[in-house]
Design a protein around this motif. Structure first.
Motif, PDB file in Angstrom:
ATOM      1  N   UNK A 289       1.271  33.820  -4.501  1.00 57.00           N
ATOM      2  CA  UNK A 289       2.572  33.237  -4.178  1.00 57.00           C
ATOM      3  C   UNK A 289       2.634  31.760  -4.573  1.00 57.00           C
ATOM      4  N   UNK A 290       3.849  31.231  -4.589  1.00 61.46           N
ATOM      5  CA  UNK A 290       4.050  29.820  -4.912  1.00 61.46           C
ATOM      6  C   UNK A 290       3.552  28.963  -3.758  1.00 61.46           C
ATOM      7  N   UNK A 291       2.966  27.818  -4.081  1.00 62.97           N
ATOM      8  CA  UNK A 291       2.235  27.031  -3.091  1.00 62.97           C
ATOM      9  C   UNK A 291       3.145  26.084  -2.296  1.00 62.97           C
ATOM     10  N   UNK A 292       3.075  26.201  -0.978  1.00 65.47           N
ATOM     11  CA  UNK A 292       3.705  25.226  -0.095  1.00 65.47           C
ATOM     12  C   UNK A 292       2.836  23.972  -0.101  1.00 65.47           C
ATOM     13  N   UNK A 293       3.447  22.817  -0.359  1.00 66.23           N
ATOM     14  CA  UNK A 293       2.636  21.628  -0.625  1.00 66.23           C
ATOM     15  C   UNK A 293       3.323  20.350  -0.170  1.00 66.23           C
ATOM     16  N   UNK A 294       2.512  19.308  -0.033  1.00 70.85           N
ATOM     17  CA  UNK A 294       3.008  17.946   0.134  1.00 70.85           C
ATOM     18  C   UNK A 294       3.010  17.288  -1.241  1.00 70.85           C
ATOM     19  N   UNK A 295       4.158  16.786  -1.662  1.00 71.44           N
ATOM     20  CA  UNK A 295       4.273  16.143  -2.967  1.00 71.44           C
ATOM     21  C   UNK A 295       4.239  14.628  -2.800  1.00 71.44           C
ATOM     22  N   UNK A 296       3.272  13.996  -3.452  1.00 69.72           N
ATOM     23  CA  UNK A 296       3.195  12.542  -3.446  1.00 69.72           C
ATOM     24  C   UNK A 296       4.049  11.971  -4.585  1.00 69.72           C
ATOM     25  N   UNK A 297       4.648  10.802  -4.381  1.00 74.68           N
ATOM     26  CA  UNK A 297       5.440  10.173  -5.455  1.00 74.68           C
ATOM     27  C   UNK A 297       4.512   9.427  -6.423  1.00 74.68           C
ATOM     28  N   UNK A 298       3.717  10.184  -7.171  1.00 75.51           N
ATOM     29  CA  UNK A 298       2.608   9.612  -7.943  1.00 75.51           C
ATOM     30  C   UNK A 298       3.058   8.538  -8.920  1.00 75.51           C
ATOM     31  N   UNK A 299       4.050   8.836  -9.736  1.00 69.36           N
ATOM     32  CA  UNK A 299       4.483   7.860 -10.739  1.00 69.36           C
ATOM     33  C   UNK A 299       5.071   6.618 -10.076  1.00 69.36           C
ATOM     34  N   UNK A 300       5.799   6.808  -8.994  1.00 69.69           N
ATOM     35  CA  UNK A 300       6.376   5.659  -8.303  1.00 69.69           C
ATOM     36  C   UNK A 300       5.279   4.794  -7.671  1.00 69.69           C
ATOM     37  N   UNK A 301       4.204   5.426  -7.201  1.00 74.59           N
ATOM     38  CA  UNK A 301       3.074   4.649  -6.671  1.00 74.59           C
ATOM     39  C   UNK A 301       2.516   3.744  -7.770  1.00 74.59           C
ATOM     40  N   UNK A 302       2.350   4.296  -8.971  1.00 71.95           N
ATOM     41  CA  UNK A 302       1.846   3.503 -10.084  1.00 71.95           C
ATOM     42  C   UNK A 302       2.788   2.376 -10.454  1.00 71.95           C
ATOM     43  N   UNK A 303       4.084   2.682 -10.540  1.00 75.76           N
ATOM     44  CA  UNK A 303       5.073   1.662 -10.898  1.00 75.76           C
ATOM     45  C   UNK A 303       5.145   0.580  -9.825  1.00 75.76           C
ATOM     46  N   UNK A 304       5.081   0.977  -8.569  1.00 78.04           N
ATOM     47  CA  UNK A 304       5.141   0.001  -7.477  1.00 78.04           C
ATOM     48  C   UNK A 304       3.916  -0.910  -7.496  1.00 78.04           C
ATOM     49  N   UNK A 305       2.759  -0.361  -7.854  1.00 76.46           N
ATOM     50  CA  UNK A 305       1.548  -1.181  -7.941  1.00 76.46           C
ATOM     51  C   UNK A 305       1.715  -2.286  -8.980  1.00 76.46           C
ATOM     52  N   UNK A 306       2.357  -1.969 -10.103  1.00 75.17           N
ATOM     53  CA  UNK A 306       2.612  -2.986 -11.131  1.00 75.17           C
ATOM     54  C   UNK A 306       3.561  -4.049 -10.588  1.00 75.17           C
ATOM     55  N   UNK A 307       4.619  -3.642  -9.926  1.00 72.23           N
ATOM     56  CA  UNK A 307       5.578  -4.611  -9.383  1.00 72.23           C
ATOM     57  C   UNK A 307       4.911  -5.536  -8.364  1.00 72.23           C
ATOM     58  N   UNK A 308       4.058  -4.966  -7.529  1.00 70.55           N
ATOM     59  CA  UNK A 308       3.363  -5.781  -6.522  1.00 70.55           C
ATOM     60  C   UNK A 308       2.400  -6.762  -7.195  1.00 70.55           C
ATOM     61  N   UNK A 309       1.718  -6.309  -8.249  1.00 68.12           N
ATOM     62  CA  UNK A 309       0.803  -7.198  -8.968  1.00 68.12           C
ATOM     63  C   UNK A 309       1.571  -8.342  -9.631  1.00 68.12           C
ATOM     64  N   UNK A 310       2.721  -8.043 -10.221  1.00 68.84           N
ATOM     65  CA  UNK A 310       3.518  -9.096 -10.847  1.00 68.84           C
ATOM     66  C   UNK A 310       4.033 -10.094  -9.805  1.00 68.84           C
ATOM     67  N   UNK A 311       4.377  -9.594  -8.625  1.00 71.55           N
ATOM     68  CA  UNK A 311       4.755 -10.497  -7.528  1.00 71.55           C
ATOM     69  C   UNK A 311       3.585 -11.412  -7.163  1.00 71.55           C
ATOM     70  N   UNK A 312       2.395 -10.862  -7.147  1.00 68.16           N
ATOM     71  CA  UNK A 312       1.200 -11.641  -6.822  1.00 68.16           C
ATOM     72  C   UNK A 312       0.949 -12.713  -7.889  1.00 68.16           C
ATOM     73  N   UNK A 313       1.125 -12.363  -9.157  1.00 69.31           N
ATOM     74  CA  UNK A 313       0.925 -13.335 -10.226  1.00 69.31           C
ATOM     75  C   UNK A 313       1.954 -14.461 -10.142  1.00 69.31           C
ATOM     76  N   UNK A 314       3.173 -14.110  -9.728  1.00 63.98           N
ATOM     77  CA  UNK A 314       4.226 -15.111  -9.628  1.00 63.98           C
ATOM     78  C   UNK A 314       4.053 -16.008  -8.404  1.00 63.98           C
ATOM     79  N   UNK A 315       3.461 -15.455  -7.344  1.00 56.66           N
ATOM     80  CA  UNK A 315       3.285 -16.222  -6.099  1.00 56.66           C
ATOM     81  C   UNK A 315       1.889 -15.942  -5.537  1.00 56.66           C
ATOM     82  N   UNK A 316       0.865 -16.591  -6.081  1.00 58.36           N
ATOM     83  CA  UNK A 316      -0.531 -16.299  -5.708  1.00 58.36           C
ATOM     84  C   UNK A 316      -0.837 -16.495  -4.223  1.00 58.36           C
ATOM     85  N   UNK A 317      -0.070 -17.350  -3.535  1.00 55.22           N
ATOM     86  CA  UNK A 317      -0.381 -17.669  -2.138  1.00 55.22           C
ATOM     87  C   UNK A 317       0.385 -16.821  -1.130  1.00 55.22           C
ATOM     88  N   UNK A 318       1.182 -15.888  -1.593  1.00 57.16           N
ATOM     89  CA  UNK A 318       1.951 -15.076  -0.658  1.00 57.16           C
ATOM     90  C   UNK A 318       1.009 -14.199   0.178  1.00 57.16           C
TER      91      UNK A 318
END
Length: 368
Positions: A289-318
């Motif tokens: 049968x088809x699998x009942x599952x928890x779906x993680x937002x994998x691509x969005x996790x990756x994209x968000x990690x980049x955005x957070x890193x760019x925020x860190x580069x822009x404001x190192x002391x935050x």
């Protein structure tokens, strides 16, 4: 070969204005920006990235260390990281740490030596040397998928962290199975030491409590986050005198291992045993049968990690922060529900009635 000065003459602006347009270092009037871009196209100008890095001490590159070769989940995250990095004008250098602490440290050292502006890392189960190196050298860092905590404090050492919710989605799977009448629900857990493993075990116990079931530690086995380990663990669990009637697997690789064990034992899903899994994957709805599952937002996790890193580069002391993205409950039929019940629902810690939509991204800020 055309130079930045040639572009400036063609566009009728200063070299500084061309630099601001190409590097995004200062707002430029739209018509001026377009004139510069038109000149760049007409002349075929290519920025000298090496020369620019010597002046700015930035290479506009990001290092990514994830075990993407051996884990399809990280492959999707990689796609999100790459798309967001390219969107922001950054190149990507990739290393596979193989979930091994020693290899992990070498991989990050190599990325750092190549002067990346920052790194995104999915830490291993023993990241002590990695964390020490990154902190000692002041490398702008985002920890991905797995959080590092000491004494209950997230964002250890001032590192930003981006991951999915883990406990509540697993509790959702457990309470769903309990609502179908199961009283002995097994868990094939991941590699000890990973935050994802401990959080998903915690969610399993939360689900048992919410369903009014006792905590049966004998029904939790380690599949070591990989297929072969899960196959062995599932076979061991089902060989016991009072085996579970339902099973939750804690990642996609372990789902495959559990299915192999069930097939080898001649058991069918869901007639002989119900199955729910953490991690949805591309072919989950092709199983029978088809699998009942928890779906993680994998691509969005990756994209968000980049955005957070760019925020860190822009404001190192935050202040450092930990962001958790919500998962979705994908209701199919391996749990024993009728096929027509399929569909995706939002996250919920318990099967308390009603459907909820995925919650907004949650953020916890912590001082370093």
């Amino acid at each position: 070969m055309p130079t930045m000065a040639d572009v400036a003459r063609s566009a009728g602006v200063s070299v500084a204005t061309v630099s601001h347009v190409l590097n995004g270092t200062r707002p430029v009037l739209p018509h001026t920006r377009q004139a510069v871009l038109d000149a760049v196209d007409a002349l075929g100008y290519t920025p000298n990235t090496l020369a620019r890095s010597l002046v700015t001490a930035r290479t506009r590159s990001i290092g990514l260390a994830v075990s993407a070769i051996s884990n399809p989940y990280f492959t999707e995250i990689l796609q999100g990281v790459e798309a967001a990095a390219l969107d922001a004008g950054y190149s990507l250098l990739i290393a596979d740490p193989h979930d091994d602490p020693e290899h992990e440290l070498k991989a990050v050292q190599l990325l750092h030596e190549r002067r990346v502006d920052g790194v995104i890392v999915a830490p291993s189960a023993q990241p002590h040397d990695l964390v020490a190196y990154l902190g000692r050298h002041g490398v702008p860092t985002v920890l991905l998928d797995r959080v590092v905590t000491t004494g209950g404090d997230a964002a250890q050492g001032g590192f930003d962290q981006v991951c999915a919710e883990n406990a509540d989605p697993v509790a959702r799977l457990v309470t769903h199975l309990a609502g179908l009448g199961h009283r002995r629900i097994g868990l094939v857990a991941g590699l000890p030491g990973l935050s994802t493993t401990s959080e998903r075990i915690s969610g399993y116990h939360q689900g048992l409590t919410a369903a009014g079931l006792g905590h049966t530690h004998d029904l939790v086995v380690s599949g070591s986050s990989e297929s072969a380990g899960a196959e062995r663990a599932t076979a061991d669990l089902l060989s016991r005198a009072d085996p579970p009637t339902a099973l939750v697997t804690a990642n996609n690789a372990m789902t495959i291992g559990a299915l192999r064990a069930l097939r080898r034992l001649g058991l069918t899903v869901p007639d002989d045993i119900a199955l729910c899994c953490f991690d949805d994957f591309a072919w989950a709805d092709l199983f029978s049968p088809r699998l009942t599952a928890i779906a993680q937002p994998s691509r969005e996790i990756g994209a968000e990690a980049v955005r957070v890193l760019l925020d860190r580069l822009a404001a190192p002391d935050r202040p450092a922060r930990t962001l958790r993205l919500p998962c979705a409950f994908v209701h199919r039929s391996s749990c024993g529900c009728p096929e027509e019940a399929g569909g995706a629902e939002g996250p919920s810690p318990a099967e308390a009635g009603g459907r909820t939509e995925p919650s907004a991204l949650s953020e916890k800020g912590t001082a370093s």
